[in-house]
Design an enzyme around this catalytic site. Structure first.
Site, PDB file in Angstrom:
ATOM      1  N   HIS A  20      -5.394  77.297  66.155  1.00  0.00           N
ATOM      2  CA  HIS A  20      -4.120  77.889  66.574  1.00  0.00           C
ATOM      3  C   HIS A  20      -2.983  76.884  66.366  1.00  0.00           C
ATOM      4  O   HIS A  20      -1.910  77.236  65.878  1.00  0.00           O
ATOM      5  CB  HIS A  20      -4.149  78.256  68.061  1.00  0.00           C
ATOM      6  CG  HIS A  20      -5.073  79.394  68.417  1.00  0.00           C
ATOM      7  ND1 HIS A  20      -5.950  79.335  69.463  1.00  0.00           N
ATOM      8  CD2 HIS A  20      -5.227  80.627  67.867  1.00  0.00           C
ATOM      9  CE1 HIS A  20      -6.605  80.491  69.555  1.00  0.00           C
ATOM     10  NE2 HIS A  20      -6.201  81.285  68.587  1.00  0.00           N
ATOM     11  N   LYS A  44      -9.039  92.329  77.431  1.00  0.00           N
ATOM     12  CA  LYS A  44     -10.006  91.434  76.784  1.00  0.00           C
ATOM     13  C   LYS A  44     -10.781  90.606  77.808  1.00  0.00           C
ATOM     14  O   LYS A  44     -11.643  89.820  77.427  1.00  0.00           O
ATOM     15  CB  LYS A  44      -9.271  90.491  75.826  1.00  0.00           C
ATOM     16  CG  LYS A  44      -9.083  91.059  74.425  1.00  0.00           C
ATOM     17  CD  LYS A  44      -8.709  89.927  73.484  1.00  0.00           C
ATOM     18  CE  LYS A  44      -8.875  90.287  72.030  1.00  0.00           C
ATOM     19  NZ  LYS A  44      -8.543  89.151  71.160  1.00  0.00           N
ATOM     20  N   ARG A  98      -8.176  84.104  59.000  1.00  0.00           N
ATOM     21  CA  ARG A  98      -9.374  83.349  58.643  1.00  0.00           C
ATOM     22  C   ARG A  98     -10.234  84.185  57.714  1.00  0.00           C
ATOM     23  O   ARG A  98     -10.576  85.319  58.045  1.00  0.00           O
ATOM     24  CB  ARG A  98     -10.198  83.028  59.902  1.00  0.00           C
ATOM     25  CG  ARG A  98      -9.638  81.942  60.756  1.00  0.00           C
ATOM     26  CD  ARG A  98     -10.240  82.010  62.129  1.00  0.00           C
ATOM     27  NE  ARG A  98      -9.886  83.266  62.766  1.00  0.00           N
ATOM     28  CZ  ARG A  98     -10.185  83.586  64.010  1.00  0.00           C
ATOM     29  NH1 ARG A  98     -10.859  82.754  64.757  1.00  0.00           N
ATOM     30  NH2 ARG A  98      -9.826  84.740  64.528  1.00  0.00           N
ATOM     31  N   SER A 136     -11.703  81.026  69.392  1.00  0.00           N
ATOM     32  CA  SER A 136     -11.754  80.849  70.851  1.00  0.00           C
ATOM     33  C   SER A 136     -13.086  81.355  71.390  1.00  0.00           C
ATOM     34  O   SER A 136     -13.668  80.768  72.301  1.00  0.00           O
ATOM     35  CB  SER A 136     -10.617  81.614  71.523  1.00  0.00           C
ATOM     36  OG  SER A 136      -9.384  81.100  71.133  1.00  0.00           O
TER      37      SER A 136
HETATM   38  P1  ADP Z   1      -5.724  87.761  69.323  1.00  0.00           P
HETATM   39  O1  ADP Z   1      -6.451  88.201  70.540  1.00  0.00           O
HETATM   40  O2  ADP Z   1      -4.330  88.281  69.243  1.00  0.00           O
HETATM   41  O3  ADP Z   1      -6.463  87.916  68.015  1.00  0.00           O
HETATM   42  P2  ADP Z   1      -6.238  84.933  69.171  1.00  0.00           P
HETATM   43  O4  ADP Z   1      -5.838  83.959  70.205  1.00  0.00           O
HETATM   44  O5  ADP Z   1      -7.687  85.151  68.965  1.00  0.00           O
HETATM   45  O6  ADP Z   1      -5.478  86.236  69.592  1.00  0.00           O
HETATM   46  O7  ADP Z   1      -5.575  84.562  67.782  1.00  0.00           O
HETATM   47  C1  ADP Z   1      -4.192  84.510  67.591  1.00  0.00           C
HETATM   48  C2  ADP Z   1      -3.899  84.422  66.114  1.00  0.00           C
HETATM   49  O8  ADP Z   1      -4.372  83.180  65.616  1.00  0.00           O
HETATM   50  C3  ADP Z   1      -4.562  85.495  65.254  1.00  0.00           C
HETATM   51  O9  ADP Z   1      -3.685  85.820  64.193  1.00  0.00           O
HETATM   52  C4  ADP Z   1      -5.792  84.812  64.725  1.00  0.00           C
HETATM   53  O10 ADP Z   1      -6.219  85.377  63.504  1.00  0.00           O
HETATM   54  C5  ADP Z   1      -5.254  83.408  64.529  1.00  0.00           C
HETATM   55  N1  ADP Z   1      -6.301  82.381  64.569  1.00  0.00           N
HETATM   56  C6  ADP Z   1      -7.275  82.233  65.482  1.00  0.00           C
HETATM   57  N2  ADP Z   1      -8.045  81.164  65.191  1.00  0.00           N
HETATM   58  C7  ADP Z   1      -7.537  80.635  64.051  1.00  0.00           C
HETATM   59  C8  ADP Z   1      -7.910  79.526  63.209  1.00  0.00           C
HETATM   60  N3  ADP Z   1      -8.975  78.778  63.465  1.00  0.00           N
HETATM   61  N4  ADP Z   1      -7.148  79.259  62.125  1.00  0.00           N
HETATM   62  C9  ADP Z   1      -6.085  80.060  61.847  1.00  0.00           C
HETATM   63  N5  ADP Z   1      -5.691  81.121  62.565  1.00  0.00           N
HETATM   64  C10 ADP Z   1      -6.411  81.410  63.664  1.00  0.00           C
END
Ligand code: ADP
Length: 165
Positions: A20, A44, A98, A136
């Protein structure tokens, strides 16, 4: 970088990972002002409360170089993302992508948001090689099983994870 452009980077951030933060840092080179939107996402059933997720994200942002951190703010939201973007004068939604796993969900979300408000554009930043595999969900799983999450999250997040298990 476009000084005049404001972007929103939304997510659940449960918890914030190095992946992130890679997107946050790179997004801040594209837009002049970046708002990291921490979604309440009660549906969630997050491990960390909204307040904890915001506090962790604020901690991560404050560790960035000062000139960058000064242009980034962290806000929570629990309403429609496009409305949140408009309320903050943001014209761009930034999402990280990703490999193929994120594509279908992100594609649908971008299309729905565009239908809800055509003036807010979604921009995708490809995950860096180094962080491609970090999620996450797996960080929580590894933490729960007693593995070392230090490769994937900051020390502060690691500590919080350890306390929660
Ligand atoms: P959500 O529940 O909205 O998907 P996340 O916290 O899982 O929220 O992810 C937020 C954003 O960050 C999403 O666009 C996700 O694809 C991106 N993201 C999550 N992990 C990574 C990573 N390792 N590298 C790049 N982008 C990521």
């Amino acid at each position: 970088m476009s000084d005049t452009l404001t972007g929103v980077y939304p997510g659940t951030f449960d918890p914030v990972t190095n992946g992130h933060m890679d997107i946050v840092a790179r997004a801040a080179t594209v837009v002049g002002r970046l708002i990291v939107g921490v979604a309440s996402n009660a549906g969630k059933d997050p491990l960390f409360s909204l307040e904890q997720r915001v506090a962790l994200m604020e901690g991560e942002v404050s560790a960035l170089p000062k000139d960058q951190a000064a242009r980034i703010s962290v806000q929570s939201f629990d309403h429609l993302l496009v409305d949140f973007a408009v309320a903050h004068d943001a014209s761009v939604i930034i999402r990280g992508l990703r490999a193929v796993s994120d594509f279908e969900y992100e594609f649908q979300m971008a299309a729905m948001n565009s239908r809800l408000n055509g003036s807010v554009e979604t921009v995708f930043l490809m995950a860096s090689d180094k962080y491609q595999f970090i999620s996450s969900r797996f960080v929580k799983e590894i933490g729960r099983l007693g593995g070392d999450v230090g490769h994937f999250v900051s020390d502060a997040v690691k500590q919080k994870l350890e306390q929660s298990f």
